[in-house]
Design a protein around this motif. Structure first.
Motif, mmCIF file in Angstrom:
data_model
loop_
_atom_site.group_PDB
_atom_site.id
_atom_site.type_symbol
_atom_site.label_atom_id
_atom_site.label_comp_id
_atom_site.label_asym_id
_atom_site.label_seq_id
_atom_site.Cartn_x
_atom_site.Cartn_y
_atom_site.Cartn_z
ATOM 1 N N MET A 291 0.834 -1.196 0.000
ATOM 2 C CA MET A 291 0.000 0.000 0.000
ATOM 3 C C MET A 291 0.874 1.254 0.000
ATOM 4 O O MET A 291 2.006 1.243 0.451
ATOM 5 C CB MET A 291 -0.920 -0.004 1.214
ATOM 6 C CG MET A 291 -1.900 -1.177 1.252
ATOM 7 S SD MET A 291 -2.966 -1.278 -0.217
ATOM 8 C CE MET A 291 -3.877 0.261 -0.080
ATOM 9 N N GLY A 292 0.319 2.334 -0.550
ATOM 10 C CA GLY A 292 1.071 3.575 -0.611
ATOM 11 C C GLY A 292 1.814 3.749 -1.917
ATOM 12 O O GLY A 292 2.727 4.573 -2.010
ATOM 13 N N THR A 293 1.439 2.973 -2.940
ATOM 14 C CA THR A 293 2.049 3.092 -4.264
ATOM 15 C C THR A 293 1.017 3.688 -5.207
ATOM 16 O O THR A 293 0.087 2.988 -5.627
ATOM 17 C CB THR A 293 2.501 1.713 -4.788
ATOM 18 O OG1 THR A 293 3.393 1.117 -3.848
ATOM 19 C CG2 THR A 293 3.207 1.852 -6.129
ATOM 20 N N PRO A 294 1.115 4.974 -5.522
ATOM 21 C CA PRO A 294 0.103 5.622 -6.364
ATOM 22 C C PRO A 294 -0.218 4.835 -7.628
ATOM 23 O O PRO A 294 0.671 4.296 -8.287
ATOM 24 C CB PRO A 294 0.750 6.974 -6.696
ATOM 25 C CG PRO A 294 1.603 7.263 -5.509
ATOM 26 C CD PRO A 294 2.168 5.921 -5.110
ATOM 27 N N LEU A 295 -1.497 4.755 -7.922
ATOM 28 C CA LEU A 295 -2.088 4.071 -9.070
ATOM 29 C C LEU A 295 -2.121 2.553 -8.915
ATOM 30 O O LEU A 295 -3.054 1.906 -9.369
ATOM 31 C CB LEU A 295 -1.380 4.437 -10.386
ATOM 32 C CG LEU A 295 -1.283 5.937 -10.700
ATOM 33 C CD1 LEU A 295 -0.749 6.139 -12.112
ATOM 34 C CD2 LEU A 295 -2.619 6.633 -10.545
ATOM 35 N N TYR A 296 -1.138 1.965 -8.270
ATOM 36 C CA TYR A 296 -1.117 0.507 -8.092
ATOM 37 C C TYR A 296 -1.884 0.086 -6.835
ATOM 38 O O TYR A 296 -2.703 -0.831 -6.883
ATOM 39 C CB TYR A 296 0.317 -0.020 -8.022
ATOM 40 C CG TYR A 296 1.035 0.013 -9.352
ATOM 41 C CD1 TYR A 296 0.891 -1.025 -10.276
ATOM 42 C CD2 TYR A 296 1.841 1.084 -9.704
ATOM 43 C CE1 TYR A 296 1.531 -0.999 -11.504
ATOM 44 C CE2 TYR A 296 2.493 1.126 -10.933
ATOM 45 C CZ TYR A 296 2.333 0.084 -11.830
ATOM 46 O OH TYR A 296 2.967 0.135 -13.044
ATOM 47 N N SER A 297 -1.598 0.735 -5.726
ATOM 48 C CA SER A 297 -2.253 0.359 -4.462
ATOM 49 C C SER A 297 -2.106 1.482 -3.450
ATOM 50 O O SER A 297 -1.004 1.795 -3.034
ATOM 51 C CB SER A 297 -1.641 -0.931 -3.904
ATOM 52 O OG SER A 297 -0.222 -0.886 -3.956
ATOM 53 N N TYR A 298 -3.236 2.067 -3.078
ATOM 54 C CA TYR A 298 -3.222 3.198 -2.160
ATOM 55 C C TYR A 298 -4.604 3.324 -1.515
ATOM 56 O O TYR A 298 -5.547 2.621 -1.898
ATOM 57 C CB TYR A 298 -2.850 4.488 -2.892
ATOM 58 C CG TYR A 298 -3.767 4.829 -4.048
ATOM 59 C CD1 TYR A 298 -4.792 5.768 -3.905
ATOM 60 C CD2 TYR A 298 -3.620 4.206 -5.292
ATOM 61 C CE1 TYR A 298 -5.637 6.072 -4.954
ATOM 62 C CE2 TYR A 298 -4.463 4.509 -6.352
ATOM 63 C CZ TYR A 298 -5.471 5.439 -6.179
ATOM 64 O OH TYR A 298 -6.312 5.727 -7.225
ATOM 65 N N ALA A 299 -4.727 4.198 -0.539
ATOM 66 C CA ALA A 299 -6.009 4.414 0.137
ATOM 67 C C ALA A 299 -6.679 5.653 -0.443
ATOM 68 O O ALA A 299 -6.038 6.688 -0.625
ATOM 69 C CB ALA A 299 -5.795 4.578 1.632
ATOM 70 N N ASP A 300 -7.974 5.544 -0.725
ATOM 71 C CA ASP A 300 -8.701 6.690 -1.259
ATOM 72 C C ASP A 300 -9.133 7.627 -0.121
ATOM 73 O O ASP A 300 -8.715 7.454 1.035
ATOM 74 C CB ASP A 300 -9.896 6.240 -2.102
ATOM 75 C CG ASP A 300 -10.976 5.519 -1.298
ATOM 76 O OD1 ASP A 300 -10.911 5.536 -0.041
ATOM 77 O OD2 ASP A 300 -11.892 4.942 -1.914
ATOM 78 N N ALA A 301 -9.970 8.610 -0.448
ATOM 79 C CA ALA A 301 -10.395 9.599 0.559
ATOM 80 C C ALA A 301 -11.138 8.961 1.723
ATOM 81 O O ALA A 301 -11.162 9.509 2.828
ATOM 82 C CB ALA A 301 -11.266 10.662 -0.101
ATOM 83 N N ASN A 302 -11.738 7.800 1.486
ATOM 84 C CA ASN A 302 -12.456 7.084 2.543
ATOM 85 C C ASN A 302 -11.608 5.995 3.185
ATOM 86 O O ASN A 302 -12.123 5.132 3.897
ATOM 87 C CB ASN A 302 -13.740 6.470 1.970
ATOM 88 C CG ASN A 302 -14.691 7.529 1.453
ATOM 89 O OD1 ASN A 302 -14.922 8.534 2.113
ATOM 90 N ND2 ASN A 302 -15.246 7.311 0.261
ATOM 91 N N LEU A 303 -10.298 6.047 2.908
ATOM 92 C CA LEU A 303 -9.324 5.078 3.434
ATOM 93 C C LEU A 303 -9.580 3.653 2.932
ATOM 94 O O LEU A 303 -9.166 2.681 3.562
ATOM 95 C CB LEU A 303 -9.301 5.107 4.963
ATOM 96 C CG LEU A 303 -8.934 6.463 5.593
ATOM 97 C CD1 LEU A 303 -8.918 6.353 7.110
ATOM 98 C CD2 LEU A 303 -7.590 6.959 5.083
ATOM 99 N N LYS A 304 -10.261 3.560 1.810
ATOM 100 C CA LYS A 304 -10.504 2.256 1.195
ATOM 101 C C LYS A 304 -9.354 1.923 0.236
ATOM 102 O O LYS A 304 -8.946 2.776 -0.554
ATOM 103 C CB LYS A 304 -11.819 2.276 0.419
ATOM 104 C CG LYS A 304 -12.118 0.978 -0.306
ATOM 105 C CD LYS A 304 -13.373 1.107 -1.150
ATOM 106 C CE LYS A 304 -13.611 -0.171 -1.956
ATOM 107 N NZ LYS A 304 -14.790 -0.055 -2.847
#
Length: 265
Positions: free
Chosen positions: A43-56
């Motif tokens: 997690m924390g890799t933009p476009l590949y895997s990250y948390a959206d505004a709702n932390l999803k």
């Protein structure tokens, strides 16, 4: 006495056989019985895997893992890891698969198995427009930030021997370091460059030169033929029907290259 020794040897052989059988247990069957699959995602890799505004959790790797779990008919259990922990987490059996922008390299293939490529990742060097950087030679004497235990690390270490390399544990920390001015040059991905530009437009960051493009594979432990066959067939099917390309294009704004999509033909 001889009979006792023989009996001891037989018991030892049976025990060793049991250990070997356990080591070669059918992980695919175990996953189906458990009703869930544990997938390590960085997690924390933009476009590949990250948390959206709702932390999803969102991103191309997240949707890839979600589709895989759905097609397998089990629940997805995301195991959040750092880049450096991707392979160790798999080896420690804390995850069944790794779907985490993990490039297929000969070194990694010695310790884990990979599926056929399901996506790609581009590796670049970026920095301010004011800096004249066109090749590795231009990095001599300069500080460059990157994420530890990635192909970025391997490429830059091998080709920019005169540079001072600053290693971070994950992409999120690297991005923050660039945005806050702890380093001025980085080796990462176009998606991370985009995030830096968004968060610090005044820095005028740009792509300096492309390093390499790597195929990404779904990683699994060795000696799991049933699981590997299922994952490979799943990748092939979803490249052929276009679903993996749709996921990639949704987040990265471009189609997968023919070198990957033809793997589903």
């Amino acid at each position: 006495m001889k009979l006792k020794t023989f009996f001891t040897q037989v018991c030892a052989a049976v025990a060793l056989g049991a250990v070997a059988h356990a080591a070669l247990a059918d992980q695919l069957d175990d996953i189906k019985k458990a009703g869930k699959i544990r997938v390590a995602i960085a997690m924390g890799t933009p476009l590949y895997s990250y948390a959206d505004a709702n932390l999803k959790p969102v991103g191309s790797d997240v949707e890839t893992a979600e589709l895989l779990a759905k097609d397998l008919g089990v629940k997805l259990d995301i195991v959040s890891v750092t880049n450096a922990a991707r392979v160790p987490t798999l080896q420690a059996n804390r995850a069944d698969l790794v779907v985490a922008d993990l490039s297929i390299t000969p070194e990694r293939a010695q310790v884990v198995d990979f599926s056929a490529p399901y996506a790609v990742i581009s590796i670049i060097v970026g920095g301010p427009k004011s800096m004249n950087i066109k090749s590795y030679a231009d990095l001599d004497g300069k500080r460059i930030g990157l994420t530890r235990a990635t192909v970025n690390d391997t490429l830059t270490t091998a080709n920019a021997k005169g540079a001072q390399i600053v290693r971070y544990e994950d992409d999120a920390t690297l991005i923050t370091s660039m945005v806050t001015g702890q380093v001025d040059i980085f080796s990462s991905t176009p998606s991370n460059l985009g995030e830096m530009q968004k968060r610090a437009p005044a820095k005028n960051l740009e792509l300096k030169f492309a390093q390499k493009e790597f195929d990404l594979g779904i990683a699994l432990n060795k000696n799991q033929p049933a699981l590997k066959d299922w994952v490979n067939n799943w990748v092939k099917t979803n490249l052929k029907n276009g679903k993996l390309n749709e996921i990639y294009k949704k987040y990265h704004g471009r189609d997968l290259p023919d070198s990957v999509t033809k793997g589903g033909a």
